[in-house]
Scaffold this motif. Structure first.
Motif, PDB file in Angstrom:
ATOM      1  N   GLU A  81       0.837  -1.213   0.000  1.00 46.04           N
ATOM      2  CA  GLU A  81       0.000   0.000   0.000  1.00 46.04           C
ATOM      3  C   GLU A  81       0.868   1.258   0.000  1.00 46.04           C
ATOM      4  O   GLU A  81       0.566   2.239  -0.685  1.00 46.04           O
ATOM      5  CB  GLU A  81      -0.948  -0.003   1.202  1.00 46.04           C
ATOM      6  CG  GLU A  81      -1.865   1.193   1.276  1.00 46.04           C
ATOM      7  CD  GLU A  81      -2.854   1.304   0.122  1.00 46.04           C
ATOM      8  OE1 GLU A  81      -3.470   2.377  -0.014  1.00 46.04           O
ATOM      9  OE2 GLU A  81      -3.025   0.356  -0.660  1.00 46.04           O
ATOM     10  N   GLU A  82       1.975   1.255   0.759  1.00 43.13           N
ATOM     11  CA  GLU A  82       2.887   2.407   0.767  1.00 43.13           C
ATOM     12  C   GLU A  82       3.517   2.591  -0.607  1.00 43.13           C
ATOM     13  O   GLU A  82       3.613   3.723  -1.103  1.00 43.13           O
ATOM     14  CB  GLU A  82       3.961   2.230   1.834  1.00 43.13           C
ATOM     15  CG  GLU A  82       3.437   2.404   3.240  1.00 43.13           C
ATOM     16  CD  GLU A  82       4.410   1.980   4.306  1.00 43.13           C
ATOM     17  OE1 GLU A  82       4.342   2.559   5.405  1.00 43.13           O
ATOM     18  OE2 GLU A  82       5.240   1.066   4.068  1.00 43.13           O
ATOM     19  N   VAL A  83       3.925   1.510  -1.243  1.00 39.51           N
ATOM     20  CA  VAL A  83       4.509   1.591  -2.588  1.00 39.51           C
ATOM     21  C   VAL A  83       3.484   2.177  -3.562  1.00 39.51           C
ATOM     22  O   VAL A  83       3.803   3.044  -4.371  1.00 39.51           O
ATOM     23  CB  VAL A  83       4.994   0.205  -3.064  1.00 39.51           C
ATOM     24  CG1 VAL A  83       5.395   0.235  -4.528  1.00 39.51           C
ATOM     25  CG2 VAL A  83       6.154  -0.270  -2.199  1.00 39.51           C
ATOM     26  N   ARG A  84       2.235   1.731  -3.455  1.00 43.76           N
ATOM     27  CA  ARG A  84       1.177   2.237  -4.335  1.00 43.76           C
ATOM     28  C   ARG A  84       0.933   3.730  -4.105  1.00 43.76           C
ATOM     29  O   ARG A  84       0.856   4.509  -5.060  1.00 43.76           O
ATOM     30  CB  ARG A  84      -0.119   1.455  -4.093  1.00 43.76           C
ATOM     31  CG  ARG A  84      -1.241   1.798  -5.055  1.00 43.76           C
ATOM     32  CD  ARG A  84      -2.514   1.047  -4.715  1.00 43.76           C
ATOM     33  NE  ARG A  84      -3.196   1.596  -3.557  1.00 43.76           N
ATOM     34  CZ  ARG A  84      -3.933   2.716  -3.585  1.00 43.76           C
ATOM     35  NH1 ARG A  84      -4.070   3.389  -4.696  1.00 43.76           N
ATOM     36  NH2 ARG A  84      -4.530   3.136  -2.493  1.00 43.76           N
ATOM     37  N   MET A  85       0.861   4.147  -2.849  1.00 43.08           N
ATOM     38  CA  MET A  85       0.614   5.560  -2.528  1.00 43.08           C
ATOM     39  C   MET A  85       1.795   6.443  -2.953  1.00 43.08           C
ATOM     40  O   MET A  85       1.602   7.550  -3.439  1.00 43.08           O
ATOM     41  CB  MET A  85       0.329   5.719  -1.030  1.00 43.08           C
ATOM     42  CG  MET A  85      -0.942   5.034  -0.568  1.00 43.08           C
ATOM     43  SD  MET A  85      -2.428   5.671  -1.384  1.00 43.08           S
ATOM     44  CE  MET A  85      -2.479   7.310  -0.699  1.00 43.08           C
ATOM     45  N   ILE A  86       3.007   5.943  -2.779  1.00 46.86           N
ATOM     46  CA  ILE A  86       4.194   6.697  -3.201  1.00 46.86           C
ATOM     47  C   ILE A  86       4.189   6.855  -4.721  1.00 46.86           C
ATOM     48  O   ILE A  86       4.452   7.935  -5.244  1.00 46.86           O
ATOM     49  CB  ILE A  86       5.480   6.021  -2.693  1.00 46.86           C
ATOM     50  CG1 ILE A  86       5.590   6.211  -1.174  1.00 46.86           C
ATOM     51  CG2 ILE A  86       6.720   6.554  -3.405  1.00 46.86           C
ATOM     52  CD1 ILE A  86       6.673   5.394  -0.513  1.00 46.86           C
ATOM     53  N   ALA A  87       3.857   5.788  -5.453  1.00 49.72           N
ATOM     54  CA  ALA A  87       3.796   5.864  -6.920  1.00 49.72           C
ATOM     55  C   ALA A  87       2.768   6.897  -7.367  1.00 49.72           C
ATOM     56  O   ALA A  87       3.018   7.675  -8.297  1.00 49.72           O
ATOM     57  CB  ALA A  87       3.476   4.496  -7.501  1.00 49.72           C
ATOM     58  N   LEU A  88       1.613   6.952  -6.687  1.00 55.71           N
ATOM     59  CA  LEU A  88       0.583   7.952  -7.036  1.00 55.71           C
ATOM     60  C   LEU A  88       1.063   9.371  -6.746  1.00 55.71           C
ATOM     61  O   LEU A  88       0.850  10.282  -7.549  1.00 55.71           O
ATOM     62  CB  LEU A  88      -0.708   7.668  -6.262  1.00 55.71           C
ATOM     63  CG  LEU A  88      -1.490   6.439  -6.683  1.00 55.71           C
ATOM     64  CD1 LEU A  88      -2.654   6.189  -5.721  1.00 55.71           C
ATOM     65  CD2 LEU A  88      -2.007   6.595  -8.108  1.00 55.71           C
ATOM     66  N   ALA A  89       1.720   9.562  -5.600  1.00 51.80           N
ATOM     67  CA  ALA A  89       2.232  10.883  -5.243  1.00 51.80           C
ATOM     68  C   ALA A  89       3.298  11.345  -6.235  1.00 51.80           C
ATOM     69  O   ALA A  89       3.314  12.505  -6.652  1.00 51.80           O
ATOM     70  CB  ALA A  89       2.790  10.869  -3.821  1.00 51.80           C
TER      71      ALA A  89
END
Length: 91
Positions: free
Chosen positions: A34-42
């Protein structure tokens, strides 16, 4: 009542010593999916490619990526909302 004061001081001292020790454990933790996904979106919102390397260091995420011009960048990201807090172009 006088015996209580030294106990509270002792607990305060133990807490002060334990908190930095807990912070030292943060770099060893890997990013969750989830952190990897949120970082990619940011990063996408800021015009960056997804991270090629990602590590938690000193309570901040460190990321190697490229910007829209294709330049390699080292980024520092907030560990709370993944906002870019520092950008450094890599030669």
């Amino acid at each position: 009542m006088g015996a209580l004061a030294p106990t509270l001081r002792g607990l305060t001292l133990l807490t002060a010593l334990a908190v930095p020790a807990l912070a030292d454990d943060l770099p060893a933790r890997a990013a969750t999916s989830e952190e990897v996904r949120m970082i990619a979106l940011a990063l996408k919102a800021e015009g960056f490619a997804p991270c090629t390397t990602l590590a938690l260091a000193d309570g901040r995420w460190a990321c190697r990526t490229t910007n829209a011009a294709g330049e390699a960048m080292d980024l520092s990201l907030s560990n709370l909302d993944f906002a870019v807090t520092r950008r450094t172009r890599v030669p």
